[in-house]
Design a protein around this motif. Structure first.
Motif, PDB file in Angstrom:
ATOM      1  N   ARG A   1       0.837  -1.194   0.000  1.00 11.85           N
ATOM      2  CA  ARG A   1       0.000   0.000   0.000  1.00 11.85           C
ATOM      3  C   ARG A   1       0.872   1.243   0.000  1.00 11.85           C
ATOM      4  NH1 ARG A   1      -2.783  -3.189   4.020  1.00 11.85           N
ATOM      5  NH2 ARG A   1      -1.623  -2.100   5.637  1.00 11.85           N
ATOM      6  N   GLU A   2       0.248   2.373  -0.227  1.00 13.82           N
ATOM      7  CA  GLU A   2       0.944   3.648  -0.122  1.00 13.82           C
ATOM      8  C   GLU A   2       1.521   3.799   1.284  1.00 13.82           C
ATOM      9  OE1 GLU A   2       0.530   5.391  -3.979  1.00 13.82           O
ATOM     10  OE2 GLU A   2       1.680   5.959  -2.205  1.00 13.82           O
ATOM     11  N   PRO A   3       2.776   4.186   1.376  1.00 14.79           N
ATOM     12  CA  PRO A   3       3.393   4.307   2.696  1.00 14.79           C
ATOM     13  C   PRO A   3       2.966   5.575   3.420  1.00 14.79           C
ATOM     14  CG  PRO A   3       4.937   4.973   1.005  1.00 14.79           C
ATOM     15  CD  PRO A   3       3.709   4.495   0.279  1.00 14.79           C
ATOM     16  N   ASP A   4       3.084   5.546   4.749  1.00 15.80           N
ATOM     17  CA  ASP A   4       2.822   6.738   5.553  1.00 15.80           C
ATOM     18  C   ASP A   4       4.073   7.588   5.699  1.00 15.80           C
ATOM     19  OD1 ASP A   4       0.720   4.746   7.697  1.00 15.80           O
ATOM     20  OD2 ASP A   4       0.184   6.008   5.994  1.00 15.80           O
ATOM     21  N   GLY A   5       5.229   6.968   5.568  1.00 19.87           N
ATOM     22  CA  GLY A   5       6.486   7.690   5.716  1.00 19.87           C
ATOM     23  C   GLY A   5       7.584   6.927   5.025  1.00 19.87           C
ATOM     24  N   ASP A   6       8.769   6.857   5.652  1.00 16.44           N
ATOM     25  CA  ASP A   6       9.864   6.095   5.083  1.00 16.44           C
ATOM     26  C   ASP A   6       9.480   4.624   4.976  1.00 16.44           C
ATOM     27  OD1 ASP A   6      12.410   7.985   6.883  1.00 16.44           O
ATOM     28  OD2 ASP A   6      11.342   8.399   5.014  1.00 16.44           O
ATOM     29  N   TYR A   7       9.954   3.978   3.933  1.00 20.84           N
ATOM     30  CA  TYR A   7       9.594   2.584   3.745  1.00 20.84           C
ATOM     31  C   TYR A   7      10.677   1.875   2.955  1.00 20.84           C
ATOM     32  CZ  TYR A   7       8.253   3.890  -1.018  1.00 20.84           C
ATOM     33  OH  TYR A   7       8.256   4.353  -2.311  1.00 20.84           O
ATOM     34  N   SER A   8      10.613   0.556   3.000  1.00 16.80           N
ATOM     35  CA  SER A   8      11.517  -0.288   2.246  1.00 16.80           C
ATOM     36  C   SER A   8      10.705  -1.150   1.293  1.00 16.80           C
ATOM     37  CB  SER A   8      12.321  -1.183   3.196  1.00 16.80           C
ATOM     38  OG  SER A   8      13.018  -2.181   2.491  1.00 16.80           O
ATOM     39  N   ILE A   9      11.355  -1.643   0.260  1.00  8.65           N
ATOM     40  CA  ILE A   9      10.684  -2.534  -0.687  1.00  8.65           C
ATOM     41  C   ILE A   9      11.448  -3.845  -0.847  1.00  8.65           C
ATOM     42  CG2 ILE A   9       9.424  -0.797  -2.010  1.00  8.65           C
ATOM     43  CD1 ILE A   9      12.651  -2.098  -3.424  1.00  8.65           C
ATOM     44  N   LEU A  10      12.372  -4.117   0.069  1.00  2.86           N
ATOM     45  CA  LEU A  10      13.273  -5.243  -0.099  1.00  2.86           C
ATOM     46  C   LEU A  10      12.900  -6.495   0.674  1.00  2.86           C
ATOM     47  CD1 LEU A  10      16.690  -3.341  -0.011  1.00  2.86           C
ATOM     48  CD2 LEU A  10      15.292  -3.963  -2.002  1.00  2.86           C
ATOM     49  N   GLY A  11      12.032  -6.373   1.652  1.00  2.07           N
ATOM     50  CA  GLY A  11      11.727  -7.522   2.483  1.00  2.07           C
ATOM     51  C   GLY A  11      10.295  -7.972   2.341  1.00  2.07           C
ATOM     52  N   PRO A  12      10.045  -9.265   2.571  1.00  4.63           N
ATOM     53  CA  PRO A  12       8.664  -9.764   2.487  1.00  4.63           C
ATOM     54  C   PRO A  12       7.706  -9.004   3.401  1.00  4.63           C
ATOM     55  CG  PRO A  12      10.201 -11.593   2.590  1.00  4.63           C
ATOM     56  CD  PRO A  12      10.995 -10.347   2.845  1.00  4.63           C
ATOM     57  N   SER A  13       8.174  -8.567   4.555  1.00  4.72           N
ATOM     58  CA  SER A  13       7.283  -7.879   5.489  1.00  4.72           C
ATOM     59  C   SER A  13       6.946  -6.463   5.028  1.00  4.72           C
ATOM     60  CB  SER A  13       7.905  -7.832   6.891  1.00  4.72           C
ATOM     61  OG  SER A  13       9.116  -7.093   6.849  1.00  4.72           O
ATOM     62  N   ASP A  14       7.602  -5.986   3.990  1.00  4.62           N
ATOM     63  CA  ASP A  14       7.302  -4.662   3.440  1.00  4.62           C
ATOM     64  C   ASP A  14       6.070  -4.674   2.547  1.00  4.62           C
ATOM     65  OD1 ASP A  14      10.843  -4.266   3.025  1.00  4.62           O
ATOM     66  OD2 ASP A  14       9.588  -3.490   4.653  1.00  4.62           O
ATOM     67  N   TYR A  15       5.551  -5.846   2.246  1.00  2.00           N
ATOM     68  CA  TYR A  15       4.423  -5.983   1.328  1.00  2.00           C
ATOM     69  C   TYR A  15       3.184  -6.468   2.059  1.00  2.00           C
ATOM     70  CZ  TYR A  15       7.802  -5.192  -2.321  1.00  2.00           C
ATOM     71  OH  TYR A  15       8.764  -4.615  -3.110  1.00  2.00           O
ATOM     72  N   HIS A  16       2.034  -6.005   1.578  1.00  2.88           N
ATOM     73  CA  HIS A  16       0.777  -6.279   2.262  1.00  2.88           C
ATOM     74  C   HIS A  16      -0.059  -7.348   1.574  1.00  2.88           C
ATOM     75  CE1 HIS A  16       1.937  -2.039   3.177  1.00  2.88           C
ATOM     76  NE2 HIS A  16       1.675  -2.451   4.408  1.00  2.88           N
ATOM     77  N   TYR A  17       0.178  -7.572   0.307  1.00  5.38           N
ATOM     78  CA  TYR A  17      -0.641  -8.519  -0.455  1.00  5.38           C
ATOM     79  C   TYR A  17       0.275  -9.452  -1.226  1.00  5.38           C
ATOM     80  CZ  TYR A  17      -3.718  -4.533   0.361  1.00  5.38           C
ATOM     81  OH  TYR A  17      -4.409  -3.500   0.931  1.00  5.38           O
ATOM     82  N   TRP A  18      -0.142 -10.725  -1.338  1.00  3.08           N
ATOM     83  CA  TRP A  18       0.674 -11.735  -1.996  1.00  3.08           C
ATOM     84  C   TRP A  18      -0.149 -12.571  -2.946  1.00  3.08           C
ATOM     85  CZ3 TRP A  18       5.927 -12.230  -1.506  1.00  3.08           C
ATOM     86  CH2 TRP A  18       6.535 -11.445  -0.521  1.00  3.08           C
ATOM     87  N   GLY A  19       0.473 -12.935  -4.064  1.00  3.49           N
ATOM     88  CA  GLY A  19      -0.100 -13.922  -4.956  1.00  3.49           C
ATOM     89  C   GLY A  19       0.224 -15.312  -4.462  1.00  3.49           C
ATOM     90  N   GLN A  20      -0.256 -16.313  -5.175  1.00  7.79           N
ATOM     91  CA  GLN A  20      -0.166 -17.692  -4.709  1.00  7.79           C
ATOM     92  C   GLN A  20       1.141 -18.374  -5.061  1.00  7.79           C
ATOM     93  OE1 GLN A  20      -1.353 -16.776  -7.524  1.00  7.79           O
ATOM     94  NE2 GLN A  20      -1.272 -18.423  -9.011  1.00  7.79           N
ATOM     95  N   GLY A  21       1.985 -17.779  -5.881  1.00  7.97           N
ATOM     96  CA  GLY A  21       3.246 -18.395  -6.257  1.00  7.97           C
ATOM     97  C   GLY A  21       3.120 -19.235  -7.505  1.00  7.97           C
ATOM     98  N   THR A  22       4.167 -19.209  -8.309  1.00 12.49           N
ATOM     99  CA  THR A  22       4.215 -20.027  -9.515  1.00 12.49           C
ATOM    100  C   THR A  22       5.613 -20.617  -9.634  1.00 12.49           C
ATOM    101  OG1 THR A  22       3.775 -20.019 -11.917  1.00 12.49           O
ATOM    102  CG2 THR A  22       4.787 -18.038 -11.012  1.00 12.49           C
ATOM    103  N   LEU A  23       5.696 -21.916  -9.904  1.00 10.06           N
ATOM    104  CA  LEU A  23       6.964 -22.640  -9.880  1.00 10.06           C
ATOM    105  C   LEU A  23       7.672 -22.521 -11.227  1.00 10.06           C
ATOM    106  CD1 LEU A  23       8.979 -24.619  -8.552  1.00 10.06           C
ATOM    107  CD2 LEU A  23       7.509 -26.479  -9.397  1.00 10.06           C
ATOM    108  N   VAL A  24       8.931 -22.118 -11.168  1.00 10.07           N
ATOM    109  CA  VAL A  24       9.796 -22.108 -12.337  1.00 10.07           C
ATOM    110  C   VAL A  24      10.917 -23.115 -12.093  1.00 10.07           C
ATOM    111  CG1 VAL A  24      11.390 -20.745 -13.733  1.00 10.07           C
ATOM    112  CG2 VAL A  24       9.276 -19.711 -12.876  1.00 10.07           C
ATOM    113  N   THR A  25      11.057 -24.059 -12.990  1.00  8.89           N
ATOM    114  CA  THR A  25      12.102 -25.072 -12.894  1.00  8.89           C
ATOM    115  C   THR A  25      13.024 -24.921 -14.094  1.00  8.89           C
ATOM    116  OG1 THR A  25      10.601 -26.580 -11.762  1.00  8.89           O
ATOM    117  CG2 THR A  25      12.603 -27.521 -12.696  1.00  8.89           C
TER     118      THR A  25
END
Length: 126
Positions: free
Chosen positions: A99-123
Motif C-alpha cells: 500500500r501507499e506508505p505513511d512515511g519512510d519505507y523499504s521494498i526489499l523484504g517480504p514484510s514490506d508488502y501487504h498482499y501476496w499472490g499464490q506463487g508459480t513454480l519455475v524449474t
C-alpha cells in the motif's frame, strides 16, 4: 487487493520465461509491486520491484541484467521477463504489492508488502 501469478513452468538453462501477476480489487491503493522467489530450503528472496506511478524499477544484484520487471497499468498487470535462466533460478516465484506508505519505507523484504499472490513454480533444467 488480490494477486494472481502465472507463467511458471519448465525451461532449459539459457532459456527465457515471462511471469505475469494480475491485480484486482483496490489497485488504486498500491504503491509498489514486487517479485520474490523462494528456493528449496531457503527464505523468500527479493528479486525486483516497480513503482506503480512512474514505473521506476529496482533489482536484486543476482538478477540484474537478466530479469526485467514491467507493468501494464491498463491491465493492472506486472510482468517479470526472465532471460538467460540458470538452474539456480529454480524456485517458486511470488508477486506482491504494498500500500501507499505513511512515511519512510523499504521494498526489499517480504514484510514490506501487504498482499501476496499464490506463487508459480519455475524449474530450470541443466
Amino acid at each position: 487487493v488480490q494477486l494472481q501469478a502465472s507463467g511458471g513452468g519448465l525451461v532449459q538453462a539459457g532459456g527465457s520465461r515471462r511471469l505475469s501477476c494480475a491485480a484486482s480489487g483496490r489497485t488504486d491503493s498500491m504503491s509498489n509491486m514486487g517479485w520474490f522467489r523462494q528456493r528449496p530450503g531457503m527464505g523468500r528472496e527479493f528479486i525486483a520491484a516497480i513503482w506503480w506511478s512512474g514505473g521506476s524499477t529496482y533489482y536484486a544484484d543476482s538478477v540484474k541484467g537478466r530479469f526485467t520487471i514491467s507493468r501494464d497499468s491498463a491491465k493492472n498487470t506486472v510482468y517479470l521477463q526472465m532471460n538467460s535462466l540458470k538452474p539456480e533460478d529454480t524456485a517458486v516465484y511470488y508477486c506482491a504489492a504494498r500500500r501507499e506508505p505513511d512515511g519512510d519505507y523499504s521494498i526489499l523484504g517480504p514484510s514490506d508488502y501487504h498482499y501476496w499472490g499464490q506463487g508459480t513454480l519455475v524449474t530450470v533444467s541443466s
